[in-house]
Design a protein around this motif. Structure first.
Motif, PDB file in Angstrom:
ATOM      1  N   HIS A  68       0.796  -1.225   0.000  1.00 36.32           N
ATOM      2  CA  HIS A  68       0.000   0.000   0.000  1.00 36.32           C
ATOM      3  C   HIS A  68       0.841   1.294   0.000  1.00 36.32           C
ATOM      4  CE1 HIS A  68      -3.884   1.968   0.974  1.00 36.32           C
ATOM      5  NE2 HIS A  68      -3.122   2.856   1.590  1.00 36.32           N
TER       6      HIS A  68
ATOM      7  N   HIS B 204       1.574   4.450  -2.652  1.00 33.57           N
ATOM      8  CA  HIS B 204       1.398   5.888  -2.410  1.00 33.57           C
ATOM      9  C   HIS B 204       2.605   6.670  -2.949  1.00 33.57           C
ATOM     10  CE1 HIS B 204      -2.325   6.581  -0.328  1.00 33.57           C
ATOM     11  NE2 HIS B 204      -2.061   5.748   0.676  1.00 33.57           N
TER      12      HIS B 204
ATOM     13  N   ASP C 277      -0.070   7.989   6.487  1.00 33.45           N
ATOM     14  CA  ASP C 277      -1.338   7.478   6.011  1.00 33.45           C
ATOM     15  C   ASP C 277      -2.189   7.013   7.170  1.00 33.45           C
ATOM     16  OD1 ASP C 277      -2.887   6.858   3.813  1.00 33.45           O
ATOM     17  OD2 ASP C 277      -2.169   4.803   3.699  1.00 33.45           O
TER      18      ASP C 277
ATOM     19  N   THR D 138      -4.280   3.668   7.437  1.00 35.00           N
ATOM     20  CA  THR D 138      -3.810   2.308   7.643  1.00 35.00           C
ATOM     21  C   THR D 138      -3.586   1.630   6.296  1.00 35.00           C
ATOM     22  OG1 THR D 138      -6.085   1.530   7.760  1.00 35.00           O
ATOM     23  CG2 THR D 138      -4.976   1.959   9.846  1.00 35.00           C
TER      24      THR D 138
ATOM     25  N   ASP E 247      -6.120   7.530  -0.736  1.00 37.62           N
ATOM     26  CA  ASP E 247      -6.166   6.247  -1.419  1.00 37.62           C
ATOM     27  C   ASP E 247      -6.717   6.318  -2.845  1.00 37.62           C
ATOM     28  OD1 ASP E 247      -4.961   5.200   0.749  1.00 37.62           O
ATOM     29  OD2 ASP E 247      -6.600   3.875   1.358  1.00 37.62           O
TER      30      ASP E 247
HETATM   31 FE    FE Z   1      -3.511   4.871   2.103  1.00 31.84          FE
END
Ligand code: FE
Ligand code: ZN
Ligand code: ZN
Length: 748
Positions: free
Chosen positions: A481, A485, A506, A508, A730
């Motif tokens: 994740h 980003h 961020d 989570t 996100d």
């Molecule tokens: Fe995120």
């Protein structure tokens, strides 16, 4: 002596008046031949004297219509054909469709003028449009973009409209949604299950209902809005109750630019953003009191009318500031089909303004902000989608499925990365269906089967997007994740080999070790991958997901390893029982989830400064903390050495216990996070010989934090990169996934 050229142009060149533009240009320069749309863009056969050809080619590049965006022009010599004049040819539809679809465009000035000209045959017609304006993405069912493949296929043109549509010199030449009061759709006002009024009367009735404080569901470009008078506190309150949306801020639409200026402080950049062709909701500091519209926040989201219907609505006396919020119950996708809207919204809206033109796909309003270092798109949807945001170095198509929150998907075809509209949080059945439909839709538009693509997805094993990736049964690339980003920032800049320090702050995300990450520092590049070199000092989230909804619960986790333990029993701390219950979980060592989440650290600070309730929307506690801090001038930072939150929170607790104001404490907390992060960057920069930092993750929607890092590094050799075209949250994940997967699938 005549020459002949075959010219291929790609980019955003369909549905923007490009062919008529080429036609007029050819006429002007005495060029013979033809122009047509095809799957790759626009193809031109041009022949004439070589000087004329040169001039023609130059003007094609420099004078293109305002909504067009040329990615490349390729020219090759070809043989002369027997053409005396120049013609516009019909589209071909052989071969794969890789052309870009144009985003929806706001009503243009020419159409606006006709709309209010009594002698015009489209006087006060709510669906007026032309080659330079109107819907595109939201009405396209398949490519190439031609009327029979749009939702306008059901409305045969009258003779007058057909004549304009066929005349290359008319400004409606091949404007696919062209229509008029004689042949096209209109609006219908509906209450109590029956149609009451049609056409302008329907719009007048809507304006009246809004003036009377009612809530009306209004069909726009990409879905329904729920609208009410933003200056009517009772109406706003009623809308909140019906929508089950206690505190999340509403956006407003103002009658015009001046009204917007009365509500918010608009910098020049923000004003420009407000009139950008995407017509996004622009977040800016509010200067007027609109009770209940954006509770506890210093910013307000404002947008301008973008359809002819909106212009008419204000013209016939709608209140000059309207709440315009996506028509749904909290967290469901925006309603866009009439039958569905009438059913789902029946308890929410007092009346409906139903537009007869169907919407092919739901497209929410975009949200953007003008920061000192450039505009930032916080929600990328109407007006931006589905424009390509970058060219990726891959031959094989990549489909990136994004994250489960604020979902978007990205499809890479011929190296072009098309980022979808905002789909939203995939925690309802309706949202997951919307996600699956979008995946099918993007593949179908480009004529691809799942087997043709590499699927990139989040490494989280439980995500709905991950399960969907598995179900697609093709080659897969899981992407962590926070690396996604960081990669999203670099993908926007097409910087594949640039080595950076990448910071993902961020909420989570699933980490390499299976714990909850969210305060991560990497070194590397898209090409070589990202190595994790630092992170927030680990803490625990007692109770897991509940600690995301209850900041005091997160606070208990962060305070657990303070030595000596903090005493929060007396004033000014009045923490609810939930705090103590969380401490008991910690003492008993049950349901504790290790985390390095920066988002939760901000939540914890917010809890200690008075946010003791449940968050009503994602990020609320942290956002309110930032807005508190913005109310106080700069102060000395709290210590945050090597991203260790213990001294940071201890200083905050001490200050608070000593009676320092919450806004001063919030400010010192922000300054501390900035200083701590900058110190880490300086150290890593030297260690790894890197002088560029890429900042991403939802926490970097925080302006104070972002500005702080920029300001602190302004006089150094550091280059600071952040997201601009995709969100730092996100919504940008799918682009980052696509970039990392593209690089990997490209390797031998
Ligand atoms: Fe995120
Ligand atoms: Zn127009
Ligand atoms: Zn007509």
């Amino acid at each position: 002596m005549a020459d002949a050229h075959r010219i291929r142009i790609d980019g955003t060149v369909q549905g923007v008046g490009f062919r008529p533009f080429v036609y007029r240009l050819a006429r002007r320069h005495g060029i013979a031949g033809w122009v047509r749309n095809d799957e790759e863009g626009v193809c031109i056969h041009a022949q004439g004297a070589s000087a004329a050809l040169d001039a023609f080619l130059r003007d094609v590049r420099t004078d293109a219509p305002p909504a067009a965006s040329i990615a490349s022009v390729r020219t090759e010599a070809t043989s002369l054909q027997p053409h005396e004049t120049f013609a516009i040819r019909h589209s071909t539809d052989a071969g794969p469709a890789t052309v870009r679809i144009t985003p929806d465009l706001p009503v243009c000035n020419d159409c606006r003028r006709e709309l209010f000209t009594p002698s015009d045959r489209r006087h006060r017609y709510p669906y007026i449009n032309c080659t330079n304006c109107g819907p595109r993405y939201s009405i396209v069912r398949s490519l190439p973009y031609d009327r029979p493949r749009t939702t306008m296929a059901d409305w045969p043109m009258c003779d007058a409209c057909a004549a304009e549509y066929q005349d290359p010199l008319d400004r409606r030449f091949h404007a696919q949604p062209v229509a008029c009061p004689d042949c096209g759709p209109t609006y219908v006002y509906r209450t109590d299950g029956t149609d009451q009024e049609r056409g302008e009367a329907a719009i007048r009735q809507t304006a009246r209902a809004l003036r009377e404080g009612q809530i009306v569901a209004i069909k726009g470009i990409g879905g329904y809005h729920l609208a009410c008078d933003a200056r009517n506190a009772d109406a706003v309150q009623r809308l909140r109750e019906r929508k089950v949306r206690a505190e999340k801020p509403f956006a407003v639409m103002t009658a015009d630019h001046d009204t917007a200026r009365g509500l918010v402080d608009l910098s020049d950049d923000a004003a420009a953003l407000l009139t950008d062709p995407a017509r996004p909701i622009v977040l800016a500091p509010s200067r007027a009191e609109l009770p209940g519209v954006a509770p506890n926040l210093r910013d307000l989201g404002v947008m301008l009318p973008y359809t002819p219907m909106h212009l008419l609505l204000f013209d016939v006396g709608a209140p000059d500031v309207l709440v315009m919020t996506s028509a749904n119950r909290s967290s469901e996708p925006i309603a866009y089909r009439d039958a569905d809207a009438l059913e789902r919204l029946s308890g929410l809206a007092d009346a409906f303004l139903v537009g007869e033109r169907a919407i092919a796909r739901r497209v929410d309003d975009s949200v953007a902000r003008a920061d000192p270092f450039g505009p930032v798109v916080l929600r990328r949807s109407r007006g931006y989608a589905p424009q390509a945001v970058a060219t990726l170095p891959t031959e094989r198509p990549v489909l990136a499925l994004g994250a489960d929150l604020k979902n978007t998907v990205t499809l890479v075809v011929n190296g072009q990365a098309f980022v979808s509209h905002h789909i939203g949080d995939l925690d309802t059945m309706a949202a997951r269906t919307a996600f699956e439909t979008t995946v099918e839709d993007v593949l179908a538009v480009y004529d691809l089967a799942p087997q043709d693509v590499t699927v990139a997805h989040d490494a989280h094993p439980e995500f709905a997007t991950t399960r969907h990736a598995l179900a697609l049964n093709t080659s897969r690339q899981p992407v962590q994740h926070h690396r996604a980003h960081v990669a999203s920032v670099l993908a926007e800049r097409e910087a594949w080999t640039r080595r950076v320090v990448g910071v993902a702050f961020d909420g989570t995300g699933y980490g390499d070790d299976g714990t909850i990450w969210g305060g991560e520092v990497f070194v590397g590049s898209v090409a070589e991958g990202f190595k994790r070199v630092g992170h927030l000092r680990p803490s625990v989230l007692p109770g897991g997901d509940a600690a995301i909804r209850w900041p005091v619960q997160a606070a208990a986790g962060f305070l657990a390893d303070l030595d000596p333990p903090a005493d929060l029993t007396g004033p000014p701390f009045s923490l609810p029982d939930r705090f103590e219950q969380a401490q008991q979980l910690i003492d008993a060592d049950v349901r504790l989830f290790p985390t390095t989440s920066a988002g939760r650290l901000f939540d914890a600070a917010a809890a200690l400064l008075g946010f003791t309730g449940r968050v009503a929307y994602e990020g609320q506690a942290a956002i309110e903390l930032e807005h508190q801090a913005r109310g106080h001038p700069r102060v000395d930072p709290y210590p945050f050495p090597a991203l260790d939150h213990r001294p940071l929170l201890t200083a905050l607790l001490d200050d608070r216990a000593a009676g320092r104001s919450t806004s001063a404490c919030a400010r010192a907390f922000h300054e501390g996070v900035v200083q701590g992060l900058v110190d880490v960057l300086q150290r890593l920069g030297t260690e790894h010989a890197v002088d560029t930092v890429a900042l991403s993750g939802g926490v970097f929607q925080n302006q104070l934090l972002l500005r702080g890092v920029h300001d602190r590094l302004a006089d150094t050799d550091w280059t600071v990169w952040t997201n601009h075209h995709v969100p730092p949250g996100d919504g940008g994940i799918s682009l980052g996934q696509a970039a990392l997967a593209a690089r990997r699938s490209d390797r031998p």
